[in-house]
Design a protein around this motif. Sequence first.
Motif, PDB file in Angstrom:
ATOM      1  N   GLN A 130       0.845  -1.297   0.040  1.00 47.81           N
ATOM      2  CA  GLN A 130      -0.006  -0.151   0.058  1.00 47.81           C
ATOM      3  C   GLN A 130       0.888   1.318   0.261  1.00 47.81           C
ATOM      4  OE1 GLN A 130      -2.531   0.711   3.504  1.00 47.81           O
ATOM      5  NE2 GLN A 130      -4.191   1.217   2.114  1.00 47.81           N
ATOM      6  N   VAL A 131       0.473   2.294  -0.875  1.00 48.88           N
ATOM      7  CA  VAL A 131       1.256   3.544  -0.821  1.00 48.88           C
ATOM      8  C   VAL A 131       0.187   4.789  -0.205  1.00 48.88           C
ATOM      9  CG1 VAL A 131       2.208   5.279  -2.043  1.00 48.88           C
ATOM     10  CG2 VAL A 131       2.414   2.880  -2.651  1.00 48.88           C
ATOM     11  N   LEU A 132       0.459   5.121   1.057  1.00 46.36           N
ATOM     12  CA  LEU A 132      -0.212   6.198   1.738  1.00 46.36           C
ATOM     13  C   LEU A 132       0.164   7.491   1.034  1.00 46.36           C
ATOM     14  CD1 LEU A 132      -0.123   4.965   5.344  1.00 46.36           C
ATOM     15  CD2 LEU A 132      -1.547   4.134   3.444  1.00 46.36           C
ATOM     16  N   TYR A 133      -0.645   8.154   0.403  1.00 49.25           N
ATOM     17  CA  TYR A 133      -0.474   9.407  -0.533  1.00 49.25           C
ATOM     18  C   TYR A 133      -1.013  10.638  -0.149  1.00 49.25           C
ATOM     19  CZ  TYR A 133       1.400  10.692  -5.433  1.00 49.25           C
ATOM     20  OH  TYR A 133       2.298  11.501  -6.217  1.00 49.25           O
ATOM     21  N   ASP A 134      -0.280  11.483   0.200  1.00 44.71           N
ATOM     22  CA  ASP A 134      -0.847  12.850   0.748  1.00 44.71           C
ATOM     23  C   ASP A 134      -0.928  13.792  -0.257  1.00 44.71           C
ATOM     24  OD1 ASP A 134      -0.146  11.665   3.282  1.00 44.71           O
ATOM     25  OD2 ASP A 134       1.442  12.911   3.911  1.00 44.71           O
ATOM     26  N   PHE A 135      -2.174  14.538  -0.070  1.00 47.27           N
ATOM     27  CA  PHE A 135      -2.488  15.627  -0.831  1.00 47.27           C
ATOM     28  C   PHE A 135      -2.646  16.838   0.016  1.00 47.27           C
ATOM     29  CE2 PHE A 135      -3.888  12.025  -3.504  1.00 47.27           C
ATOM     30  CZ  PHE A 135      -3.672  12.416  -4.645  1.00 47.27           C
ATOM     31  N   LYS A 136      -1.937  17.887  -0.543  1.00 46.70           N
ATOM     32  CA  LYS A 136      -1.642  18.963   0.267  1.00 46.70           C
ATOM     33  C   LYS A 136      -2.352  20.195  -0.504  1.00 46.70           C
ATOM     34  CE  LYS A 136       1.902  16.936   2.804  1.00 46.70           C
ATOM     35  NZ  LYS A 136       3.625  16.936   3.041  1.00 46.70           N
ATOM     36  N   ILE A 137      -1.662  21.058  -0.799  1.00 47.82           N
ATOM     37  CA  ILE A 137      -1.990  22.352  -1.535  1.00 47.82           C
ATOM     38  C   ILE A 137      -2.192  22.147  -3.077  1.00 47.82           C
ATOM     39  CG2 ILE A 137      -1.507  24.870  -2.234  1.00 47.82           C
ATOM     40  CD1 ILE A 137      -0.162  24.922   0.601  1.00 47.82           C
TER      41      ILE A 137
ATOM     42  N   VAL B 245     -14.477   7.125   5.134  1.00 45.35           N
ATOM     43  CA  VAL B 245     -13.661   8.224   5.389  1.00 45.35           C
ATOM     44  C   VAL B 245     -13.135   7.942   7.277  1.00 45.35           C
ATOM     45  CG1 VAL B 245     -13.528  10.641   6.154  1.00 45.35           C
ATOM     46  CG2 VAL B 245     -15.041   9.982   4.469  1.00 45.35           C
ATOM     47  N   THR B 246     -11.728   8.047   7.007  1.00 44.78           N
ATOM     48  CA  THR B 246     -11.374   8.020   8.413  1.00 44.78           C
ATOM     49  C   THR B 246     -10.545   9.235   9.048  1.00 44.78           C
ATOM     50  OG1 THR B 246     -10.812   5.679   8.179  1.00 44.78           O
ATOM     51  CG2 THR B 246      -9.334   6.777   9.712  1.00 44.78           C
ATOM     52  N   LEU B 247     -10.862   9.559  10.202  1.00 45.65           N
ATOM     53  CA  LEU B 247     -10.123  10.717  10.802  1.00 45.65           C
ATOM     54  C   LEU B 247      -8.913  10.301  11.403  1.00 45.65           C
ATOM     55  CD1 LEU B 247     -12.661  13.183  12.292  1.00 45.65           C
ATOM     56  CD2 LEU B 247     -11.534  13.580  10.283  1.00 45.65           C
ATOM     57  N   GLY B 248      -7.788  10.831  11.031  1.00 46.70           N
ATOM     58  CA  GLY B 248      -6.368  10.329  11.713  1.00 46.70           C
ATOM     59  C   GLY B 248      -5.963   9.234  10.611  1.00 46.70           C
ATOM     60  N   GLY B 249      -5.081   8.605  11.259  1.00 45.75           N
ATOM     61  CA  GLY B 249      -4.744   7.293  10.405  1.00 45.75           C
ATOM     62  C   GLY B 249      -3.519   7.599   9.653  1.00 45.75           C
TER      63      GLY B 249
ATOM     64  N   LEU C 142      -8.556  11.801   6.516  1.00 45.13           N
ATOM     65  CA  LEU C 142      -8.574  13.162   6.850  1.00 45.13           C
ATOM     66  C   LEU C 142      -7.389  13.289   7.883  1.00 45.13           C
ATOM     67  CD1 LEU C 142     -12.326  14.143   6.228  1.00 45.13           C
ATOM     68  CD2 LEU C 142     -10.419  14.122   4.616  1.00 45.13           C
ATOM     69  N   LEU C 143      -6.595  14.211   7.954  1.00 43.07           N
ATOM     70  CA  LEU C 143      -5.715  14.407   8.936  1.00 43.07           C
ATOM     71  C   LEU C 143      -5.697  15.786   9.680  1.00 43.07           C
ATOM     72  CD1 LEU C 143      -2.623  12.620   7.003  1.00 43.07           C
ATOM     73  CD2 LEU C 143      -4.473  11.462   8.412  1.00 43.07           C
ATOM     74  N   PRO C 144      -6.475  15.873  10.417  1.00 43.71           N
ATOM     75  CA  PRO C 144      -6.551  17.038  11.089  1.00 43.71           C
ATOM     76  C   PRO C 144      -5.305  17.819  11.808  1.00 43.71           C
ATOM     77  CG  PRO C 144      -8.516  15.975  11.723  1.00 43.71           C
ATOM     78  CD  PRO C 144      -7.451  14.855  11.322  1.00 43.71           C
ATOM     79  N   PHE C 145      -5.190  19.207  11.552  1.00 48.31           N
ATOM     80  CA  PHE C 145      -4.029  19.728  11.982  1.00 48.31           C
ATOM     81  C   PHE C 145      -3.939  19.429  13.573  1.00 48.31           C
ATOM     82  CE2 PHE C 145      -2.831  23.935  14.142  1.00 48.31           C
ATOM     83  CZ  PHE C 145      -1.378  23.834  13.541  1.00 48.31           C
TER      84      PHE C 145
ATOM     85  N   LEU D  66      -5.525  13.354   3.356  1.00 42.00           N
ATOM     86  CA  LEU D  66      -5.754  14.781   3.206  1.00 42.00           C
ATOM     87  C   LEU D  66      -5.238  15.679   4.682  1.00 42.00           C
ATOM     88  CD1 LEU D  66      -7.253  13.650   0.693  1.00 42.00           C
ATOM     89  CD2 LEU D  66      -8.995  15.687   1.049  1.00 42.00           C
ATOM     90  N   PRO D  67      -4.252  16.033   4.848  1.00 44.25           N
ATOM     91  CA  PRO D  67      -3.673  16.908   5.976  1.00 44.25           C
ATOM     92  C   PRO D  67      -4.873  18.454   6.012  1.00 44.25           C
ATOM     93  CG  PRO D  67      -2.148  16.582   4.701  1.00 44.25           C
ATOM     94  CD  PRO D  67      -3.026  16.181   3.888  1.00 44.25           C
ATOM     95  N   LEU D  68      -5.367  18.266   6.926  1.00 41.08           N
ATOM     96  CA  LEU D  68      -6.400  19.631   7.090  1.00 41.08           C
ATOM     97  C   LEU D  68      -5.703  20.784   8.068  1.00 41.08           C
ATOM     98  CD1 LEU D  68      -9.826  17.440   7.724  1.00 41.08           C
ATOM     99  CD2 LEU D  68      -8.848  18.274   5.390  1.00 41.08           C
ATOM    100  N   ILE D  69      -5.231  21.652   7.276  1.00 40.54           N
ATOM    101  CA  ILE D  69      -4.374  22.499   7.866  1.00 40.54           C
ATOM    102  C   ILE D  69      -5.132  23.992   7.845  1.00 40.54           C
ATOM    103  CG2 ILE D  69      -2.154  23.596   8.289  1.00 40.54           C
ATOM    104  CD1 ILE D  69      -2.168  20.760   8.438  1.00 40.54           C
TER     105      ILE D  69
END
Length: 295
Positions: free
Chosen positions: A174-181, A291-295, A246-249, A216-219
């Motif tokens: 598995q590849v955990l792939y971050d999307f930011k700006i 949807v998972t918050l955190g993780g 979703l990765l809350p700040f 998705l980091p939520l910043i």
Amino acid sequence: MTSLAVPRISSELRIPVINAPERQGRIFNIQRFSLNDGQGIRTLVFFKGCLHRCPWCANPESMSPRIQIIKRQAKCLNCRTCLQDPVECPSGAMEYVGEDITVADLMTRLLKDEIFFRSSGGGVTLSGGEVLMQHAFASELLKELQALGISTAIETAGDAPLDHLLALAGHCDQVLYDFKIMDPAQARSVLNMNQPRVLQNFTALARRGVKLLPRLPLIPGFTLTLENIQHILDFLQPFNLTEIHLLPFHKYGEAKYPLLDKTYSMHKTKVPDASAIAPFYAMAEKYGYNVTLGG
């Protein structure tokens, strides 16, 4: 005719073999018994070095590829025993951040948790920093883990030459792939990120059947806008993925900045509460994601 005698070779004769030095990687932490960053109980290996400069980074010690020294003044005995060598520090106030390690030595450490991987369906996740900066070493490590049937994953922003990414993805479950700006100009100016390449690489992995998990980091002030999240969800829609994180700040890494003589620019930024996150959670669900918050 004189025959030529064939010289006898002593059984004691040995041709010297010069072994090339084994490849080393540079890491700064191994976190055991994690329940995030992949399925089951996982061990996380944090790689040193990152090209990006996310203001919210929780691991500022990961940014520099160099081995650093930090000092916790509260622990200091002012004994001067350590001088400038953390190894000599009796109180642990000074310590190195980062170490060089071979694949074999790292495997020895990771396999201490093998029973937990087997029993929980967990495994090893490579994080950072940006693991793609050490793609050759990381690829060797992932290959060794997979050969033993241990689940493998990486966390990445995907901003690297595609062949570097493919070298790792080929040995990942598995590849955990971050999307930011998503805005290319803003991503470049704020994060030092080549956002078009991030999207192109994700598309290339998806076409090759790599199992991808977008995160998705939520910043606040950067990624946590309706326009940015909408842009991400629209981009992802054709890939028919079922899960998103979703990765809350948070500010868990704030205390590390002064230890590294860095300024934490997010000091006054408020951590979003549940009501601030809810609209974005609902948006992702509307697109059909689990949807998972955190993780």
